[in-house]
Design an enzyme around this catalytic site. Sequence first.
Site, PDB file in Angstrom:
ATOM      1  N   GLU A 197       0.836  -1.216   0.000  1.00 35.50           N
ATOM      2  CA  GLU A 197       0.000   0.000   0.000  1.00 35.50           C
ATOM      3  C   GLU A 197       0.862   1.254   0.000  1.00 35.50           C
ATOM      4  O   GLU A 197       0.725   2.125   0.871  1.00 35.50           O
ATOM      5  CB  GLU A 197      -0.993  -0.021   1.182  1.00 35.50           C
ATOM      6  CG  GLU A 197      -1.966  -1.180   1.074  1.00 35.50           C
ATOM      7  CD  GLU A 197      -3.191  -1.099   1.978  1.00 35.50           C
ATOM      8  OE1 GLU A 197      -3.251  -0.233   2.861  1.00 35.50           O
ATOM      9  OE2 GLU A 197      -4.110  -1.925   1.779  1.00 35.50           O
ATOM     10  N   GLU A 321      -4.826  -8.821  -0.181  1.00 38.94           N
ATOM     11  CA  GLU A 321      -5.619  -8.495   1.018  1.00 38.94           C
ATOM     12  C   GLU A 321      -7.071  -8.362   0.586  1.00 38.94           C
ATOM     13  O   GLU A 321      -7.388  -7.552  -0.291  1.00 38.94           O
ATOM     14  CB  GLU A 321      -5.148  -7.194   1.674  1.00 38.94           C
ATOM     15  CG  GLU A 321      -3.813  -7.335   2.366  1.00 38.94           C
ATOM     16  CD  GLU A 321      -3.402  -6.106   3.166  1.00 38.94           C
ATOM     17  OE1 GLU A 321      -4.287  -5.377   3.662  1.00 38.94           O
ATOM     18  OE2 GLU A 321      -2.179  -5.879   3.278  1.00 38.94           O
TER      19      GLU A 321
HETATM   20  O1  AHR Z   1      -5.085  -5.937   7.071  1.00 40.82           O
HETATM   21  C1  AHR Z   1      -5.050  -4.749   7.776  1.00 40.82           C
HETATM   22  C2  AHR Z   1      -4.406  -3.605   7.006  1.00 40.82           C
HETATM   23  O2  AHR Z   1      -5.201  -3.290   5.909  1.00 40.82           O
HETATM   24  C3  AHR Z   1      -3.060  -3.879   6.393  1.00 40.82           C
HETATM   25  O3  AHR Z   1      -2.033  -3.701   7.290  1.00 40.82           O
HETATM   26  C4  AHR Z   1      -2.983  -2.874   5.303  1.00 40.82           C
HETATM   27  O4  AHR Z   1      -2.179  -3.290   4.224  1.00 40.82           O
HETATM   28  C5  AHR Z   1      -4.429  -2.658   4.905  1.00 40.82           C
HETATM   29  O5  AHR Z   1      -4.758  -1.325   4.846  1.00 40.82           O
END
Ligand code: AHR
Length: 520
Positions: A197, A321
């Site tokens: 990110e 994710e």
């Molecule tokens: O999964 C929780 C958080 O969500 C992670 O650390 C991040 O990459 C995303 O914003």
Amino acid sequence: MQKHYLLSILTLLLISQLGVAQTNTSTVIYHLDSAEHQISKHIYGHFAEHLGRCIYDGFWVEEDSKIPNQGRIRTDIIEALKELSIPSLRWPGGCFADTYHWKDGIGPREDRPTMVNVHWGNVTEDNSFGTHEFFELCELLDCEPIICGNLGSGTVQEMAQWVEYINSNNISPMTKLREQNGRKEPFKIKYWGVGNENWGCGGNMTAQYYTDNLRRYSSYLKDYGDQKLYKIAGGGYGDYYDWTETLMKDEKGRKSFDGLSLHYYTLNKTWAKKGDAVEFGEADWFSTMTKTLLMEEHIQKHTAIMDKYDPEKTKGLIVDEWGNWHDSAPGSNPAFLYQQNTLRDALVASVNLDMFNNHCERVKMANIAQAVNVLQSVILTKGNEMVLTPTYYVFKMYKVHHDATLIPHQKKSASYTFNDKKIEAVHTSCSKDANGKIHVTITNLDPNNGQVINCSFEGATSMKALKGKYITASKMNDLNDFGKKETIIIQDFMDYSFKKGELQIKMPSKSIVMIELEEK
Ligand code: AHR
């Protein structure tokens, strides 16, 4: 005649007014004759961040813990995850990754420095779980490690040396250090994330600035011996199509990355107020399902951009994710992102997994966030107790798709209507495994109405159904809780039949069904 007509109208009116259950009909054609692409088992990957109780008080227990463990790694969690044949585990973050300095997590534990986990509650991280411990965990799980390196606050040298420490067989300061720390042979890693990110917690970069950095970092992430790295570029979130465009355009003709990540969380409401994980009504159910189905649009649009620059599909879309993000459980530390998991989460898991399967030509990996005690977990723990969540059982049921060949489909789904808004009720994917068994998975998102699904199989001479399984519950927010018998599990499903070569499945409301078939 007129009386009957009037009666039917009145009945329909009554059904729509009172929400009386009805059975809708949907049709699906599975094209056995077009089976071509493999569903990578890595679509069923998981994620473990140094966040809340995922690693510490999750996988990793205290030194003198009474909870059965192997070198401080909790045995019941290992056994449960092995049951899922988890293919890969992403670590150490997430946002944590871009603050992590790997050298703090090697060597004698008593000498390891501490740090403050600034993203997740400012708790002190003692670095007792580091590189060696992560590889030990992956060895116990028999899964592929995925490491996400620190591009946000680290250096090129630091990331390059981490890869060298793990993979190199040369005589070098890094391999000597590894040997000093008890490991002579390289650990061997393939999947390597180059930042996380980076448009946000990973450095607040512009797409172009990240792209330039990716080129630089990537140049020094070397292959050692026969261990080739599969580099995953930090991608965008949801509809960040410009991010993908910038990276893909720059990548034309070069090899800075092999996979491009995509993150998308299902939020029922907003980032500020996400909604309760357990106390919710049908409006929340409907909105969650509507939001989760946006994953389809995101995959399609990112894929279209990737196709423009990489028509041969040499690069994978890596959804590293995803999952439901609810408000943290009442009474828990809000920064720890601990949430319960209900039937709603199970259906979100199944429709997303079906979407990834259906896009397996481009989607090569996905990692649900997160494995234990954080967000949409498959496992929750409390002291020495452990609960397998409804999401766990979806991953168990969907094991049949691991590395199987996708059978594409066309469908005509009944609608699930709520307050004049509609979504498709039926979602599905189908695959053929190495033994020739065909598995259809279908979800009915409608919490009120059953579905009759008429399935035909193009390209098959004749088929027979071998068995059926399903997951459902009586209430939308039923869950598996500590100290109680698990209520949401996989059960045998019998409500299917063959009629004139057509498989007819009678699905209950809010359920997930798997049917195993073979050609006669
Ligand atoms: O999964 C929780 C958080 O969500 C992670 O650390 C991040 O990459 C995303 O914003």
